[in-house]
Motif scaffolding. Structure first.
Motif, PDB file in Angstrom:
ATOM      1  N   SER A 311     -10.940  -1.255  -6.581  1.00  0.00           N
ATOM      2  CA  SER A 311     -10.763  -1.430  -5.139  1.00  0.00           C
ATOM      3  C   SER A 311     -12.114  -1.554  -4.456  1.00  0.00           C
ATOM      4  N   GLY A 312     -12.072  -2.083  -3.233  1.00  0.00           N
ATOM      5  CA  GLY A 312     -13.305  -2.163  -2.455  1.00  0.00           C
ATOM      6  C   GLY A 312     -13.907  -0.795  -2.222  1.00  0.00           C
ATOM      7  N   ALA A 313     -13.071   0.216  -1.974  1.00  0.00           N
ATOM      8  CA  ALA A 313     -13.575   1.571  -1.748  1.00  0.00           C
ATOM      9  C   ALA A 313     -14.299   2.097  -2.973  1.00  0.00           C
ATOM     10  N   ALA A 314     -13.780   1.817  -4.167  1.00  0.00           N
ATOM     11  CA  ALA A 314     -14.423   2.289  -5.401  1.00  0.00           C
ATOM     12  C   ALA A 314     -15.781   1.620  -5.597  1.00  0.00           C
ATOM     13  N   LEU A 315     -15.860   0.337  -5.298  1.00  0.00           N
ATOM     14  CA  LEU A 315     -17.129  -0.374  -5.460  1.00  0.00           C
ATOM     15  C   LEU A 315     -18.152   0.092  -4.425  1.00  0.00           C
ATOM     16  N   PHE A 355     -13.779  -6.392   2.745  1.00  0.00           N
ATOM     17  CA  PHE A 355     -14.084  -7.730   2.217  1.00  0.00           C
ATOM     18  C   PHE A 355     -13.803  -7.787   0.721  1.00  0.00           C
ATOM     19  N   LEU A 356     -14.251  -6.777  -0.014  1.00  0.00           N
ATOM     20  CA  LEU A 356     -14.060  -6.766  -1.466  1.00  0.00           C
ATOM     21  C   LEU A 356     -12.582  -6.701  -1.835  1.00  0.00           C
ATOM     22  N   ASP A 357     -11.784  -5.999  -1.048  1.00  0.00           N
ATOM     23  CA  ASP A 357     -10.346  -5.982  -1.307  1.00  0.00           C
ATOM     24  C   ASP A 357      -9.740  -7.387  -1.133  1.00  0.00           C
ATOM     25  N   ARG A 358     -10.257  -8.092  -0.159  1.00  0.00           N
ATOM     26  CA  ARG A 358      -9.767  -9.476   0.050  1.00  0.00           C
ATOM     27  C   ARG A 358     -10.307 -10.410  -1.023  1.00  0.00           C
TER      28      ARG A 358
END
Length: 360
Positions: A311-315, A355-358
């Motif tokens: 996920s974006g949060a993990a990154l 953004f990363l999730d998208r």
């Protein structure tokens, strides 16, 4: 033969680029060596290149395991113990023969051994030849992240022999190319156009294209390092294009062969341009053009292509350990266009996570 100076006052040194330089290393290294040379390399490079160096130099080799795992606390301790056993003195020069892992590890070991001794870089990967062997950044990785423990320690000399790339695995050659195209994307649109026209030849083994790419990359980096050696200004930070995203991808894949550093940088560059386009900083066509060029070179440009499904949060959690973090803010290298990279210190990590999730 091409000689490029890195102008740093008392710490200045030259980068010499010459086909076949490894076979005549004694002639080039004579000013710094007194007796047998301690050469640190890894198992893969030892098999391919150490015999060439040994035919020219009287050497005492230290051969380490290959791979990013060697660039660690245990790897550092092992290397320091071996160097001390060999009786390395403060005035001696230890030679780093290898890619970015060996160069970073040997440079850091040299910076702390007996409170600082000297070292010489003989880079054997494209990535090391165009980037990591020059500039004096040395480090190891930790559980918290990449290159978080290290020092600035300039080499005394850098000797580059492009012919060693003939034995480099194609995947590693492609990974190193990401650091070549980076220089065009930072502030040299003409060089990016050169890359678009010549990448295929470079990757196929064209010696003229390789020499041109290495020379132009080193000249660009030398100028930046001379202007901002310790990254106290925004100038040297430009060299981190793609690295903030890329280091997070490397952390997520365990700093392993699942994703090579250059592959992570390539994906990071594509993400940085996509993020810039989404924020209205550059045209979407330019971000697409950059990604298309990297993909044509066989490099990943998306999270999926990099083998990352986090996920974006993990990154972003990986990014939070970045050594450039200051006051809760992380500087990002974004672009107003190809050749127009800049440092943005206003980015909200929550926006990056979204953004990363998208982008998945």
């Amino acid at each position: 033969m091409i000689s490029i100076p890195v102008a740093l006052g008392a710490r200045s040194y030259d980068v010499l680029i010459e086909d076949g330089a490894l076979d005549s290393a004694a002639d080039h290294l004579d000013p710094w060596l007194h007796g047998p040379a301690v050469v640190v390399t890894d198992e893969h490079v030892a098999a391919r290149q150490l015999p060439r160096l040994a035919a020219s130099l009287d050497i005492r080799p230290v051969i380490l395991p290959a791979g990013e795992g060697t660039k660690s606390w245990s790897g550092l301790e092992n290397l320091l113990d071996q160097l001390l056993t060999l009786g390395l003195e403060r005035g001696d020069h230890v030679i780093a023969l290898g890619g970015g892992v060996i160069g970073d590890l040997v440079g850091f070991a040299a910076s702390i051994l007996k409170r600082g001794c000297n070292f010489i870089q003989i880079p054997t990967s494209l990535l090391a030849q165009v980037d990591s062997s020059v500039g004096g950044k040395t480090a190891i990785n930790t559980v918290a992240g990449k290159n978080l423990v290290g020092s600035f320690h300039q080499p005394s000399f850098v000797l580059i022999d492009p012919t060693v790339l003939d034995t480099l695995p194609p995947r590693e050659l492609r990974a190193g190319y990401a650091e070549v195209v980076k220089y065009g994307l930072i502030d040299d649109f003409a060089f990016f156009e050169w890359c678009e026209a010549n990448a295929a030849a470079l990757l196929a083994g064209d010696s003229a294209a390789r020499a041109e790419a290495i020379g132009r990359s080193i000249a660009a980096k030398a100028a930046i390092v001379a202007a901002d050696e310790r990254e106290t200004l925004d100038r040297r930070a430009l060299l981190n294009l793609g690295h903030t995203f890329g280091h997070a991808l490397e952390a997520e894949t365990g700093f392993s062969d699942r994703l090579l550093h250059g592959e992570a940088v390539a994906a990071g560059i594509a993400l940085a341009f996509a993020f810039s386009a989404e924020r209205g900083l550059c045209a979407g066509q330019e971000a697409t053009r950059v990604a298309a060029h990297l993909a044509a070179a066989g490099l990943p440009t998306t999270l999926a292509a990099a083998g990352v499904s986090a996920s974006g949060a993990a990154l972003v959690a990986h990014m939070a350990h970045d050594k450039k973090m200051s006051g809760g803010r992380l500087p990002f290298l974004l672009a107003r266009g190809i050749g127009r990279t800049y440092v943005d210190k206003t980015v909200d990590l929550a926006d990056v996570a979204a953004f990363l999730d998208r982008a998945v």
